[in-house]
Design a protein around this motif. Structure first.
Motif, short mmCIF file in Angstrom:
data_model
loop_
_atom_site.label_atom_id
_atom_site.label_comp_id
_atom_site.label_asym_id
_atom_site.label_seq_id
_atom_site.Cartn_x
_atom_site.Cartn_y
_atom_site.Cartn_z
N SER A 126 0.70 -1.17 -0.02
CA SER A 126 0.07 -0.06 -0.15
C SER A 126 0.97 1.27 0.09
N PHE A 127 2.08 1.19 -0.14
CA PHE A 127 3.13 2.27 0.19
C PHE A 127 2.79 3.45 -0.83
N TRP A 128 2.73 2.58 -2.09
CA TRP A 128 2.67 3.71 -3.27
C TRP A 128 1.29 4.61 -3.52
N THR A 129 0.20 4.04 -2.84
CA THR A 129 -0.96 4.78 -2.60
C THR A 129 -1.02 5.48 -1.40
N CYS A 130 -0.18 5.41 -0.56
CA CYS A 130 -0.34 6.17 0.83
C CYS A 130 1.00 6.11 1.72
N ASN A 131 1.69 7.24 1.29
CA ASN A 131 2.89 7.51 1.81
C ASN A 131 3.08 8.92 2.30
N SER B 109 12.38 10.06 -6.87
CA SER B 109 13.67 9.62 -6.60
C SER B 109 13.82 8.14 -5.69
N PHE B 110 12.85 7.84 -4.76
CA PHE B 110 12.94 6.73 -3.88
C PHE B 110 12.67 5.58 -4.94
N LYS B 111 11.62 5.81 -5.91
CA LYS B 111 11.68 4.80 -6.79
C LYS B 111 12.88 4.16 -7.46
N ALA B 112 13.73 5.24 -8.02
CA ALA B 112 15.03 4.99 -8.34
C ALA B 112 16.09 4.34 -7.68
N TRP B 113 15.96 4.86 -6.42
CA TRP B 113 17.06 4.07 -5.47
C TRP B 113 16.44 2.68 -5.18
N LEU B 114 15.32 2.62 -4.94
CA LEU B 114 14.48 1.20 -4.68
C LEU B 114 15.00 0.10 -5.56
N LYS B 115 15.11 0.65 -7.14
CA LYS B 115 15.11 -0.19 -8.23
C LYS B 115 16.80 -0.43 -7.99
N ASP B 116 17.50 0.41 -8.04
CA ASP B 116 18.89 -0.01 -7.73
C ASP B 116 19.32 -1.03 -6.71
N ALA B 117 18.49 -0.90 -5.54
CA ALA B 117 18.83 -1.69 -4.64
C ALA B 117 18.20 -3.21 -4.66
N GLU B 118 17.58 -3.14 -5.98
CA GLU B 118 16.74 -4.60 -6.23
C GLU B 118 15.69 -4.88 -5.34
N PHE B 119 14.99 -3.89 -4.64
CA PHE B 119 13.78 -4.17 -3.88
C PHE B 119 12.73 -4.06 -4.63
N ILE B 120 12.62 -3.59 -5.78
CA ILE B 120 11.37 -3.44 -6.75
C ILE B 120 11.96 -3.56 -8.08
N ASP B 121 10.97 -4.10 -9.07
CA ASP B 121 11.23 -4.20 -10.50
C ASP B 121 10.93 -3.10 -11.31
N SER B 122 11.16 -3.08 -12.65
CA SER B 122 10.73 -1.79 -13.48
C SER B 122 9.58 -1.32 -13.36
N LYS B 123 8.53 -2.14 -12.87
CA LYS B 123 6.98 -1.85 -12.88
C LYS B 123 6.71 -1.42 -11.30
N CYS B 124 7.77 -1.40 -10.59
CA CYS B 124 7.68 -1.19 -9.00
C CYS B 124 6.91 -2.16 -8.36
N LYS B 125 6.84 -3.41 -8.88
CA LYS B 125 6.59 -4.44 -7.96
C LYS B 125 7.74 -5.24 -7.13
N LEU B 126 7.28 -5.67 -6.15
CA LEU B 126 8.34 -6.14 -4.86
C LEU B 126 8.86 -7.36 -5.42
N THR B 127 10.39 -7.36 -5.27
CA THR B 127 11.23 -8.36 -5.95
C THR B 127 11.21 -9.44 -4.52
N GLY B 128 11.89 -10.67 -5.03
CA GLY B 128 12.13 -11.63 -3.99
C GLY B 128 12.95 -11.08 -2.77
N LEU B 129 13.79 -10.40 -3.30
CA LEU B 129 14.72 -9.60 -2.42
C LEU B 129 14.00 -8.56 -1.35
#
Length: 834
Positions: free
Chosen positions: A608-613, A622-642
């Motif tokens: 629910s983070f992307w709808t309420c933060n 900016s945070f999306k870019a950091w999370l992608k580089d950290a491999e927490f989310i994919d290119s579609k902002c979906k949560l990765t296994g990591l």
């Protein structure tokens, strides 16, 4: 080194063997009338004689007369005179010269002990090495190599070892400290071919030279002066005076002048200005010519002991030096430092005592005599040189101005005044840089493309191993033998200066940095001679052309490993792009770093983070870019296994999660990759320095404003996340400075994760600890966390002995190999070890 207090009645100083009332925190230097004239004190109502004796003393830019602060000097730079701030005691002052004779009389006992100890050190050091090996072999009943045994013991015990003679005329190895405490006589087994006194035109080398003439026969050492082409006019004049003075006393004392075959200005045009990151001028213009004069008839480097004027007081780094250094700059040179613990005041007292010449530059106010311009000098030095030796400085200053105009640097005067030219980190903005190297792949297929190469790859290939070739048109096929293994290679030419060098099957990771260095040397070599002096057998000759005697070359690779990238010129000119390929975007982060509170908020409820933060719109992007580089989310902002794993374990393992974030950022984030490779552990920096260094790396692809904003985002990473303070990657120091520190408390799990991450990126499962400490290595535990080798070894042993063992670490008997499992990846590491 004695403590110093003022001796007010003679306007002098007193030396003390212990701390007494009034001890000065910094040793003062004498001030002469020439400096007062330059600062314009005569125009402020001061009266003083133009005499040989000094008139007052200075500590930094504060000036004292009879122990009272009389004025301060502030704000000097290459264009502007210093601002003089008179103190109450300095109004309309009439100066009397320092009574040098009385001052020397009052300090004669201390100076006698000081110089006597230095003379004894020089004599003992000379005697030890002059009779080296012969003494040991004559008295020894066996043929043991005691030096090799001592070196082996040093590696094992991490202590300095000494060769000592026992009562029964046998020899033994014991810790140096114990030997000194027991009064044992220490012997050396390195046979020295030549003793020298290094002369620079400065006060320290002047004192060492005089002490040498008092300690050892004048027939047994040589005085060598390296004329860099930067020399201040009075330094060259002093060399001539010194030579004449000592020739009258010691007709058989040999003096030599060492010079590079080319002018320093020509090197500026070829390599660019020296900088605080690329101090090529010292290696090329001073060190290489100096040691080239010390070769035997067979071109083999002689073993040399150099008495030098290095002093601990001069810098933090030198304060940690030993009095005798082996292989500090070159493996064949031993550096002896007789005056290592002397302070500035003692040096001048020695010169006064024996009536030696004082370099005019000191009389004008330069604290240290060096080059006319230097990235490590100060605006104060620039002011003095520009006002007194302008014609000598002018050609260098003109080039700096021309280069700045080519780069369209705004506020040119401020750029020069603030010495920002010294921040050059690469050759990106040099018009003369037409050479490019691009590594298409490293393993298992090594492929490098050279554009505008200065030399042929064949010129430098012999240093790697024995090879043969067959030529077919514009293509050369060959086989290269390295350590009993044969590698096929081919060279495909577009023309003489443009070619591709390929080695199809490189399975040994240790070979990759050697291949890269040979490519860099071939591409950038301009015959500067910097690497020639590293050759222990005399096989390598660089000027006027590269020539490698294949009968003498033992493929020790010292000519490749002596400098970053194997070549001084390459190191000064290559850009980050050549090592990394295409530079990633640095503007996607805006001005925001990754914040701890954002990560906590995200991991507590990722769905629910992307709808309420609590973030603003720009912060979210900016945070999306950091999370992608950290491999927490994919290119579609979906949560990765990591990302899922970290969400489930963040509360209990937050420290580990941030270590994993940092490893991934190093691999995926252009800013972080640049930072860990550009800022060394224990380096202090401020944002202006980061801005300038980043412009060198990214300026060709991004505007200055984008680069500056990105550096702001980088500093936010340190300020608002554990990466800065807790992990030591950017610790706040005072108001505006930061310090990068080693994160030695990094978890074993993070180390294993880092190794598997590196393995995946490089396609290798067998690694060596030493590879991670090689300058060419851009990733891995050392670059990411700055940990020392001993810490690394300890953590590898822990992992090696773990119940669910993820790697095999062979670390005994000089081995440092790491073998990773084939059946797991970096994410599996977390699941196995958590």
């Amino acid at each position: 080194m004695y403590k110093v207090t003022w001796d007010k009645d003679v306007n002098g100083v007193r030396l003390h063997s212990r701390i007494v009332e009034g001890v000065l925190g910094t040793s003062p230097r004498p001030v002469f009338y020439e400096e007062l004239d330059l600062l314009g004190l005569d125009k402020l109502g001061w009266k003083y004689p133009h005499c040989e004796e000094p008139l007052l003393w200075a500590i930094n830019k504060q000036y004292y007369y009879k122990g009272e602060l009389v004025f301060e000097a502030k704000g000097a730079n290459i264009y502007d005179a210093a601002t003089i701030i008179l103190q109450p005691a300095g109004e309309q002052l009439v100066l009397e010269p320092i009574d040098v004779d009385i001052m020397l009389e009052r300090n004669k006992d201390k100076m006698f002990l000081l110089e006597s100890e230095a003379i004894e050190f020089i004599h003992e050091t000379y005697e030890q090495y002059a009779r080296a090996r012969k003494t040991v072999q004559a008295a020894s009943a066996n043929t043991l190599d005691f030096e090799a045994l001592a070196q082996k013991a040093e590696k094992k015990t991490k202590k300095k070892m000494a060769i000592v003679k026992e009562d029964c005329d046998s020899f033994d190895i014991m810790p140096l400290e114990e030997a000194n405490n027991a009064g044992k006589r220490v012997y050396q087994t390195t046979k020295i071919d030549k003793f020298i006194a290094s002369f620079s035109g400065g006060k320290d080398s002047q004192v060492v030279l005089d002490l040498c003439t008092r300690a050892i026969p004048s027939t047994d050492f040589e005085v060598i002066y390296s004329d860099t082409g930067y020399e201040l006019p009075p330094s060259l004049e002093l060399y001539d005076k010194i030579q004449k003075q000592y020739k009258e006393k010691f007709p058989d004392l040999k003096f030599s002048l060492a010079r590079n075959h080319d002018s320093v200005l020509n090197y500026w045009d070829k390599i660019g200005t020296p900088s605080d990151k690329h101090r090529w001028c010292c290696a090329i213009m001073k060190t290489a010519p100096l040691y080239r004069t010390m070769k035997g008839q067979d071109n083999k480097q002689l073993k040399v002991l150099a008495f030098e004027g290095v002093r601990a007081e001069e810098s933090q780094m030198r304060s940690n030096y030993d009095r005798i250094g082996r292989g500090v700059k070159h493996s064949t040179v031993i550096n002896a430092r007789p005056i290592l613990r002397w302070n500035t005041t003692e040096i001048f007292l020695y010169l006064f005592k024996y009536g030696h010449y004082i370099n005019e530059a000191y009389r004008l106010g330069k604290p240290r005599v060096g080059c006319v311009i230097c990235p490590f000098s100060s605006p104060w030095d620039d002011m003095i040189v520009n006002r007194t030796y302008h014609s000598k400085l002018s050609p260098f200053l003109d080039r700096i101005i021309d280069m700045a105009k080519q780069r369209r640097i705004p506020n040119l005067d401020e750029y020069i005044k603030e010495r920002k030219w010294k921040l050059r980190a690469s050759g990106r903005n040099l018009e003369t840089t037409r050479t490019k190297v691009m590594f298409k792949s490293l393993t298992p297929k090594f492929s490098a493309k050279v554009i505008g190469g200065h030399k042929q790859i064949i010129d430098w290939l012999p240093v790697l191993g024995v090879f043969n070739t067959k030529e077919k048109g514009k293509k050369i096929n060959g086989e290269l033998k390295i350590k009993d293994k044969v590698y096929k290679f081919d060279i495909e030419y577009t023309d003489k200066e443009n070619y591709t060098f390929t080695v199809p099957n490189v399975t040994d990771p240790q070979l990759i940095p050697l291949l890269k260095r040979v490519v860099y040397k071939s591409a950038y070599c301009i015959n500067c001679e910097g690497c020639e002096v590293e050759c222990p057998t005399g096989a390598l000759s660089v000027y006027p052309s590269v020539n490698i005697n294949k009968d003498k070359c033992v493929h020790c690779h010292k000519c490749l490993m002596f400098h970053d990238n194997g070549c001084i010129v390459a190191n000064s000119l290559i850009t980050n792009m050549e090592d990394k390929g295409k530079i990633g975007s640095i503007s996607k982060y805006g001005t925001f770093g990754i914040h701890e509170e954002w990560v906590e908020e995200f991991l507590s409820d990722p769905e629910s983070f992307w709808t309420c933060n609590s973030l603003g719109n720009k912060q979210v992007d900016s945070f999306k870019a950091w999370l992608k580089d950290a491999e927490f989310i994919d290119s579609k902002c979906k949560l990765t296994g990591l990302g899922t794993f970290c969400s489930e374990n963040y509360i209990d393992q937050s420290n580990l999660i941030w270590e994993i974030i940092w490893v991934n950022l190093v691999h995926n984030n252009a800013l972080i990759d640049w930072y860990v490779n550009g800022i060394k552990v224990n380096q202090t920096f401020a944002k202006p320095l980061l801005d300038e260094l980043a412009m060198e790396a990214f300026g060709a692809s991004f505007s200055r404003s984008s680069v500056v904003y990105s550096m702001g985002a980088l500093l936010q990473v340190f300020k608002y996340s554990p990466i800065g303070e807790d992990m030591g990657q950017g610790v706040v120091q005072g108001k505006n400075n930061y310090l990068r520190m080693a994160h030695d408390s990094v978890s074993d799990v993070a180390i294993a994760y880092s190794l598997y991450k590196y393995s995946k990126a490089n396609g290798v499962k067998t690694l060596r600890v030493s590879d991670f400490y090689n300058e060419t290595c851009r990733k891995g535990p050392f670059k990411e966390f700055g940990i020392g080798k001993e810490v690394f070894f300890k953590k590898l042993r822990n992992l090696n002995s773990a119940k669910d063992r993820l790697l095999i670490a062979e670390l005994n008997m000089g081995l440092d190999s790491i073998t990773l499992r084939d059946d797991i990846d970096c994410f599996d590491v977390l699941k196995h070890l958590m």
